[in-house]
Motif scaffolding. Structure first.
Motif, PDB file in Angstrom:
ATOM      1  N   ILE A   1      33.980  50.954  48.913  1.00  0.00           N
ATOM      2  CA  ILE A   1      34.589  49.635  49.074  1.00  0.00           C
ATOM      3  C   ILE A   1      35.706  49.762  50.111  1.00  0.00           C
ATOM      4  N   LYS A   2      35.759  48.821  51.041  1.00  0.00           N
ATOM      5  CA  LYS A   2      36.801  48.835  52.065  1.00  0.00           C
ATOM      6  C   LYS A   2      38.171  48.655  51.420  1.00  0.00           C
ATOM      7  N   ASP A   3      39.175  49.218  52.047  1.00  0.00           N
ATOM      8  CA  ASP A   3      40.546  48.976  51.623  1.00  0.00           C
ATOM      9  C   ASP A   3      40.845  47.492  51.779  1.00  0.00           C
ATOM     10  N   GLY A   4      41.732  46.989  50.968  1.00  0.00           N
ATOM     11  CA  GLY A   4      42.138  45.598  51.078  1.00  0.00           C
ATOM     12  C   GLY A   4      41.454  44.671  50.097  1.00  0.00           C
ATOM     13  N   PHE A   5      40.670  45.220  49.167  1.00  0.00           N
ATOM     14  CA  PHE A   5      40.014  44.405  48.150  1.00  0.00           C
ATOM     15  C   PHE A   5      40.366  44.926  46.763  1.00  0.00           C
ATOM     16  N   MET A   6      40.498  43.998  45.831  1.00  0.00           N
ATOM     17  CA  MET A   6      40.818  44.351  44.450  1.00  0.00           C
ATOM     18  C   MET A   6      39.869  43.633  43.508  1.00  0.00           C
ATOM     19  N   LEU A   7      39.581  44.279  42.406  1.00  0.00           N
ATOM     20  CA  LEU A   7      38.753  43.699  41.350  1.00  0.00           C
ATOM     21  C   LEU A   7      39.676  43.328  40.196  1.00  0.00           C
ATOM     22  N   ARG A   8      39.565  42.086  39.735  1.00  0.00           N
ATOM     23  CA  ARG A   8      40.360  41.609  38.616  1.00  0.00           C
ATOM     24  C   ARG A   8      39.443  41.011  37.563  1.00  0.00           C
ATOM     25  N   GLN A   9      39.812  41.215  36.308  1.00  0.00           N
ATOM     26  CA  GLN A   9      39.027  40.664  35.209  1.00  0.00           C
ATOM     27  C   GLN A   9      39.706  39.420  34.661  1.00  0.00           C
ATOM     28  N   PHE A  10      38.908  38.376  34.461  1.00  0.00           N
ATOM     29  CA  PHE A  10      39.350  37.135  33.845  1.00  0.00           C
ATOM     30  C   PHE A  10      38.376  36.814  32.722  1.00  0.00           C
ATOM     31  N   GLY A  11      38.771  37.107  31.503  1.00  0.00           N
ATOM     32  CA  GLY A  11      37.858  36.942  30.369  1.00  0.00           C
ATOM     33  C   GLY A  11      36.711  37.917  30.508  1.00  0.00           C
ATOM     34  N   GLU A  12      35.493  37.414  30.505  1.00  0.00           N
ATOM     35  CA  GLU A  12      34.317  38.265  30.652  1.00  0.00           C
ATOM     36  C   GLU A  12      33.840  38.356  32.100  1.00  0.00           C
ATOM     37  N   ASP A  13      34.504  37.628  32.991  1.00  0.00           N
ATOM     38  CA  ASP A  13      34.124  37.632  34.407  1.00  0.00           C
ATOM     39  C   ASP A  13      35.042  38.531  35.219  1.00  0.00           C
ATOM     40  N   TYR A  14      34.522  38.978  36.330  1.00  0.00           N
ATOM     41  CA  TYR A  14      35.276  39.807  37.253  1.00  0.00           C
ATOM     42  C   TYR A  14      35.267  39.122  38.615  1.00  0.00           C
ATOM     43  N   ILE A  15      36.400  39.194  39.305  1.00  0.00           N
ATOM     44  CA  ILE A  15      36.517  38.549  40.606  1.00  0.00           C
ATOM     45  C   ILE A  15      37.060  39.561  41.607  1.00  0.00           C
ATOM     46  N   VAL A  16      36.430  39.612  42.785  1.00  0.00           N
ATOM     47  CA  VAL A  16      36.904  40.448  43.884  1.00  0.00           C
ATOM     48  C   VAL A  16      37.697  39.542  44.816  1.00  0.00           C
ATOM     49  N   VAL A  17      38.907  39.969  45.131  1.00  0.00           N
ATOM     50  CA  VAL A  17      39.763  39.214  46.039  1.00  0.00           C
ATOM     51  C   VAL A  17      40.305  40.142  47.114  1.00  0.00           C
ATOM     52  N   ALA A  18      40.615  39.560  48.258  1.00  0.00           N
ATOM     53  CA  ALA A  18      41.247  40.314  49.333  1.00  0.00           C
ATOM     54  C   ALA A  18      42.756  40.286  49.115  1.00  0.00           C
ATOM     55  N   VAL A  19      43.417  41.361  49.487  1.00  0.00           N
ATOM     56  CA  VAL A  19      44.869  41.447  49.349  1.00  0.00           C
ATOM     57  C   VAL A  19      45.477  41.857  50.683  1.00  0.00           C
ATOM     58  N   GLY A  20      46.751  41.622  50.830  1.00  0.00           N
ATOM     59  CA  GLY A  20      47.459  42.012  52.044  1.00  0.00           C
ATOM     60  C   GLY A  20      46.959  41.248  53.258  1.00  0.00           C
ATOM     61  N   ASP A  21      46.910  41.930  54.386  1.00  0.00           N
ATOM     62  CA  ASP A  21      46.490  41.317  55.644  1.00  0.00           C
ATOM     63  C   ASP A  21      45.056  40.815  55.590  1.00  0.00           C
ATOM     64  N   ASP A  22      44.214  41.453  54.789  1.00  0.00           N
ATOM     65  CA  ASP A  22      42.808  41.049  54.686  1.00  0.00           C
ATOM     66  C   ASP A  22      42.635  39.680  54.032  1.00  0.00           C
ATOM     67  N   ALA A  23      43.634  39.235  53.273  1.00  0.00           N
ATOM     68  CA  ALA A  23      43.522  37.955  52.576  1.00  0.00           C
ATOM     69  C   ALA A  23      43.417  36.785  53.548  1.00  0.00           C
ATOM     70  N   GLU A  24      44.006  36.916  54.728  1.00  0.00           N
ATOM     71  CA  GLU A  24      43.935  35.839  55.718  1.00  0.00           C
ATOM     72  C   GLU A  24      42.531  35.703  56.299  1.00  0.00           C
ATOM     73  N   ASP A  25      41.839  36.810  56.488  1.00  0.00           N
ATOM     74  CA  ASP A  25      40.511  36.800  57.098  1.00  0.00           C
ATOM     75  C   ASP A  25      39.385  36.609  56.093  1.00  0.00           C
ATOM     76  N   PHE A  26      39.632  36.929  54.853  1.00  0.00           N
ATOM     77  CA  PHE A  26      38.600  36.865  53.811  1.00  0.00           C
ATOM     78  C   PHE A  26      38.993  35.773  52.836  1.00  0.00           C
ATOM     79  N   ASN A  27      38.443  34.595  53.009  1.00  0.00           N
ATOM     80  CA  ASN A  27      38.856  33.469  52.180  1.00  0.00           C
ATOM     81  C   ASN A  27      37.793  33.119  51.141  1.00  0.00           C
TER      82      ASN A  27
END
Length: 88
Positions: A3-29
């Motif tokens: 997995i490329k740097d700049g992504f995080m996996l978060r759990q919300f209930g039984e679902d999981y969401i991948v989001v971009a963090v830092g500078d990558d958040a602007e390019d990955f919407n």
């Protein structure tokens, strides 16, 4: 594969969401939702594992036949590459 740097996996209930963090958040919407198997594969990819290592790990964890596991992993990897999550 990893997995490329700049992504995080978060759990919300039984679902999981991948989001971009830092500078990558602007390019990955986008938000990418995963089930528990997808989250498991995502975490394996954080350890820079080979395809065969991923298949073996999923077979060890889940009660499924090799053909089904390989098919599911191939779909996950294709989607992850298309979304720009994977290096290599």
């Amino acid at each position: 594969m990893k997995i490329k740097d700049g992504f995080m996996l978060r759990q919300f209930g039984e679902d999981y969401i991948v989001v971009a963090v830092g500078d990558d958040a602007e390019d990955f919407n986008k938000l990418i939702t995963l089930n528990s198997v997808g989250a498991y594969i995502y975490n394996l990819l954080n350890n820079d594992m080979t395809y065969e290592e991923i298949v073996s790990a999923v077979l060890d964890k889940y009660d499924a036949d090799r053909k089904t596991v390989e098919n599911d992993i191939n779909i996950f990897l294709a989607d992850a590459k298309k979304a720009g999550l994977i290096d290599g």
